[in-house]
Write a protein that holds these residues in place. Structure first.
Motif, PDB file in Angstrom:
ATOM      1  N   GLY A 121       0.802  -1.222   0.000  1.00 28.31           N
ATOM      2  CA  GLY A 121       0.000   0.000   0.000  1.00 28.31           C
ATOM      3  C   GLY A 121       0.833   1.268   0.000  1.00 28.31           C
ATOM      4  N   ALA A 122       0.173   2.370  -0.351  1.00 26.80           N
ATOM      5  CA  ALA A 122       0.862   3.652  -0.540  1.00 26.80           C
ATOM      6  C   ALA A 122       1.579   4.117   0.727  1.00 26.80           C
ATOM      7  CB  ALA A 122      -0.127   4.718  -0.999  1.00 26.80           C
ATOM      8  N   SER A 123       0.988   3.805   1.900  1.00 25.40           N
ATOM      9  CA  SER A 123       1.562   4.324   3.145  1.00 25.40           C
ATOM     10  C   SER A 123       2.894   3.668   3.485  1.00 25.40           C
ATOM     11  CB  SER A 123       0.577   4.116   4.297  1.00 25.40           C
ATOM     12  OG  SER A 123       0.394   2.737   4.511  1.00 25.40           O
ATOM     13  N   ALA A 124       3.194   2.541   2.816  1.00 26.68           N
ATOM     14  CA  ALA A 124       4.445   1.835   3.117  1.00 26.68           C
ATOM     15  C   ALA A 124       5.641   2.462   2.414  1.00 26.68           C
ATOM     16  CB  ALA A 124       4.324   0.363   2.714  1.00 26.68           C
ATOM     17  N   TYR A 125       5.361   3.442   1.539  1.00 25.57           N
ATOM     18  CA  TYR A 125       6.458   3.975   0.721  1.00 25.57           C
ATOM     19  C   TYR A 125       6.592   5.482   0.829  1.00 25.57           C
ATOM     20  CZ  TYR A 125       6.623  -0.651  -1.232  1.00 25.57           C
ATOM     21  OH  TYR A 125       6.754  -1.997  -1.353  1.00 25.57           O
ATOM     22  N   THR A 126       7.845   5.930   0.855  1.00 25.67           N
ATOM     23  CA  THR A 126       8.099   7.364   0.760  1.00 25.67           C
ATOM     24  C   THR A 126       9.143   7.584  -0.324  1.00 25.67           C
ATOM     25  OG1 THR A 126       9.732   7.091   2.526  1.00 25.67           O
ATOM     26  CG2 THR A 126       7.609   8.029   3.145  1.00 25.67           C
ATOM     27  N   LEU A 127       8.913   8.617  -1.117  1.00 24.47           N
ATOM     28  CA  LEU A 127       9.853   8.938  -2.189  1.00 24.47           C
ATOM     29  C   LEU A 127      10.650  10.169  -1.795  1.00 24.47           C
ATOM     30  CD1 LEU A 127      10.933   8.446  -5.048  1.00 24.47           C
ATOM     31  CD2 LEU A 127       9.090   9.899  -5.907  1.00 24.47           C
ATOM     32  N   ASN A 128      11.971  10.059  -1.881  1.00 23.49           N
ATOM     33  CA  ASN A 128      12.859  11.169  -1.530  1.00 23.49           C
ATOM     34  C   ASN A 128      13.635  11.651  -2.750  1.00 23.49           C
ATOM     35  OD1 ASN A 128      12.870  11.088   1.682  1.00 23.49           O
ATOM     36  ND2 ASN A 128      12.854   8.995   0.895  1.00 23.49           N
ATOM     37  N   PHE A 129      13.693  12.941  -2.905  1.00 24.62           N
ATOM     38  CA  PHE A 129      14.468  13.528  -4.002  1.00 24.62           C
ATOM     39  C   PHE A 129      15.803  14.015  -3.456  1.00 24.62           C
ATOM     40  CE2 PHE A 129      10.055  13.814  -5.170  1.00 24.62           C
ATOM     41  CZ  PHE A 129      10.056  13.505  -6.518  1.00 24.62           C
ATOM     42  N   ARG A 130      16.877  13.712  -4.177  1.00 22.91           N
ATOM     43  CA  ARG A 130      18.210  14.148  -3.765  1.00 22.91           C
ATOM     44  C   ARG A 130      19.067  14.452  -4.985  1.00 22.91           C
ATOM     45  NH1 ARG A 130      15.997  13.700   0.608  1.00 22.91           N
ATOM     46  NH2 ARG A 130      16.817  12.754   2.503  1.00 22.91           N
ATOM     47  N   THR A 131      20.108  15.247  -4.754  1.00 20.50           N
ATOM     48  CA  THR A 131      21.166  15.359  -5.761  1.00 20.50           C
ATOM     49  C   THR A 131      22.105  14.183  -5.536  1.00 20.50           C
ATOM     50  OG1 THR A 131      21.011  17.754  -5.645  1.00 20.50           O
ATOM     51  CG2 THR A 131      22.962  16.855  -6.696  1.00 20.50           C
ATOM     52  N   GLY A 132      22.415  13.461  -6.619  1.00 18.62           N
ATOM     53  CA  GLY A 132      23.146  12.194  -6.464  1.00 18.62           C
ATOM     54  C   GLY A 132      24.611  12.334  -6.113  1.00 18.62           C
ATOM     55  N   GLY A 133      25.254  13.385  -6.546  1.00 17.35           N
ATOM     56  CA  GLY A 133      26.695  13.524  -6.306  1.00 17.35           C
ATOM     57  C   GLY A 133      27.434  12.349  -6.905  1.00 17.35           C
ATOM     58  N   ALA A 134      28.201  11.649  -6.055  1.00 21.72           N
ATOM     59  CA  ALA A 134      29.019  10.528  -6.531  1.00 21.72           C
ATOM     60  C   ALA A 134      28.158   9.389  -7.075  1.00 21.72           C
ATOM     61  CB  ALA A 134      29.902  10.015  -5.403  1.00 21.72           C
ATOM     62  N   ILE A 135      26.923   9.322  -6.582  1.00 17.32           N
ATOM     63  CA  ILE A 135      26.046   8.230  -7.017  1.00 17.32           C
ATOM     64  C   ILE A 135      25.520   8.494  -8.433  1.00 17.32           C
ATOM     65  CG2 ILE A 135      23.824   7.139  -6.524  1.00 17.32           C
ATOM     66  CD1 ILE A 135      24.411   7.510  -3.585  1.00 17.32           C
ATOM     67  N   GLY A 136      25.494   9.738  -8.817  1.00 21.66           N
ATOM     68  CA  GLY A 136      25.078  10.096 -10.169  1.00 21.66           C
ATOM     69  C   GLY A 136      23.612   9.822 -10.433  1.00 21.66           C
ATOM     70  N   PRO A 137      23.289   9.524 -11.695  1.00 16.34           N
ATOM     71  CA  PRO A 137      21.896   9.246 -12.032  1.00 16.34           C
ATOM     72  C   PRO A 137      21.509   7.896 -11.442  1.00 16.34           C
ATOM     73  CG  PRO A 137      23.254   9.567 -14.002  1.00 16.34           C
ATOM     74  CD  PRO A 137      24.178   9.410 -12.858  1.00 16.34           C
TER      75      PRO A 137
END
Ligand SMILES: [Zn+2]
Length: 355
Positions: free
Chosen positions: A183-199
């Motif tokens: 269900g939707a409540s089990a998930y959270t989406l986070n936005f970040r700048t990746g830096g070394a991780i890149g795309p």
């Protein structure tokens, strides 16, 4: 004659099978290596080739065994090496060392390697499954919180994406999360700048998903493709791949510790630093399973079910193989993979129309 006597070193001599120790000097005379007591008495003698000399291991005293079974022991490693060198044993190096290796020790080492191989192959997967089954929900939660904290401290940065762009992706994400088993409540989406991780995009075991600005930029406004990737990541969470991955890494570290007595820096980093989680790639089966999950979720939410395959195609063209931490390194979009995704979609479609 004492005149042509060449001193080698000093040490202790033990008669065969006795712990009695006699202060002795080792000399070379008339082509023989001789153990001479302080009073001048010769305790043992043999030509060099009949001596059994232990290999050099750190500063552990060397033992030289005479054919009569008596032992000469010395801490003067350099002198023993010199003796070996003078008798042409330099090139023998490793092989010579192996020769001197006690056969029983060799058998033991081989047995340990075989055993750890078996443990890795058969016992570890079972242990991982057991660990996953008995893990209370709080554990993945704690793991995820500390991992994201570490990532934020070391690699990730705040998103520079504007609110409206994020909103579009978050809305699409909510649509597929609502169709997931947890269900939707089990998930959270986070936005970040990746830096070394890149795309990149990845999921932590508790349902925390991270998507980097760099990946979003690469998608060039095609939100559906990104949602396909996030659906794939939801698949990893629902199938508990990331939790398994952590346990596997921990189990591996345990094995390495068992064999080597120490966990190497890289393994330690892998476990301590969240970056390891990202660098850890899933097995091909796990990837295929997450792909199928993406197809199902996307279909249920009314998106193009094969968006993830399309994504791989587009990203591969743009990204190439330039970095080893980007999403392509952990999610190689091989032709077989894309084919499998399309075939699964066709299969679902067929099933649907049959009903
Ligand atoms: Zn994946």
């Amino acid at each position: 004659m004492a005149s042509d006597e060449k001193p080698i070193c000093h040490g202790d001599w033990h008669p065969r099978g006795s712990s009695r120790s006699v202060e002795t000097r080792l000399v070379e005379r008339d082509g023989q290596v001789r153990a001479i007591a302080e009073d001048g008495a010769e305790l043992a003698a043999a030509v060099f080739s009949r001596l059994d000399i232990t290999a050099r291991v750190g500063s552990i005293p060397r033992r030289i065994e005479f054919p009569d079974g008596s032992l000469f022991e010395t801490t003067d490693n350099d002198a023993v090496d010199h003796l070996l060198l003078a008798n042409g044993r330099k090139r023998a190096g490793f092989v010579h060392g192996l020769e001197r290796f006690h056969p029983r020790l060799l058998v033991f080492v081989v047995a340990v390697f075989l055993l750890s191989g078996l443990v890795y192959r058969f016992a570890l997967p079972v242990l991982v499954e057991v660990a996953v089954a008995v893990t209370p929900p709080v554990v993945p939660k704690l793991m995820s919180v500390s991992t994201l904290e570490t990532l934020d401290r070391t690699m990730l940065d705040e998103t520079k994406l504007d609110e409206a762009k994020r909103r579009v992706i978050s809305d699409g994400f909510a649509r597929i999360a609502a169709k997931s088993a947890r269900g939707a409540s089990a998930y959270t989406l986070n936005f970040r700048t990746g830096g070394a991780i890149g795309p990149n995009a990845f999921a932590l075991p508790d349902g925390t998903l991270i998507i980097t600005d760099e990946l979003i930029e690469l998608a060039d406004g095609d939100t559906e493709m990104l949602i396909g990737v996030l659906a794939h990541e939801i698949g990893h969470v629902e199938l508990e791949h990331s939790l398994r991955q952590i346990y596997r890494a921990a189990g591996m570290a345990g094995l390495i510790m068992l064999i080597a007595g120490d966990v190497g820096d890289s393994v330690e980093d892998l476990l301590v630093q969240g970056g390891g989680l990202v660098a850890l790639s899933y097995s091909r089966e796990a990837e295929a399973a997450a792909d199928r999950h993406s197809v199902e979720l996307m279909q249920d939410a009314g998106y193009d079910p094969t968006a993830i395959a399309r994504f791989f195609e587009v990203i591969e063209k743009k990204l190439g193989d330039t970095s080893d931490t980007n999403i392509l390194s952990t999610h190689p979009g091989t032709p077989e993979r894309k084919k499998a995704i399309r075939e699964y979609e066709a299969e679902l479609h067929r099933k649907k129309t049959e009903n």
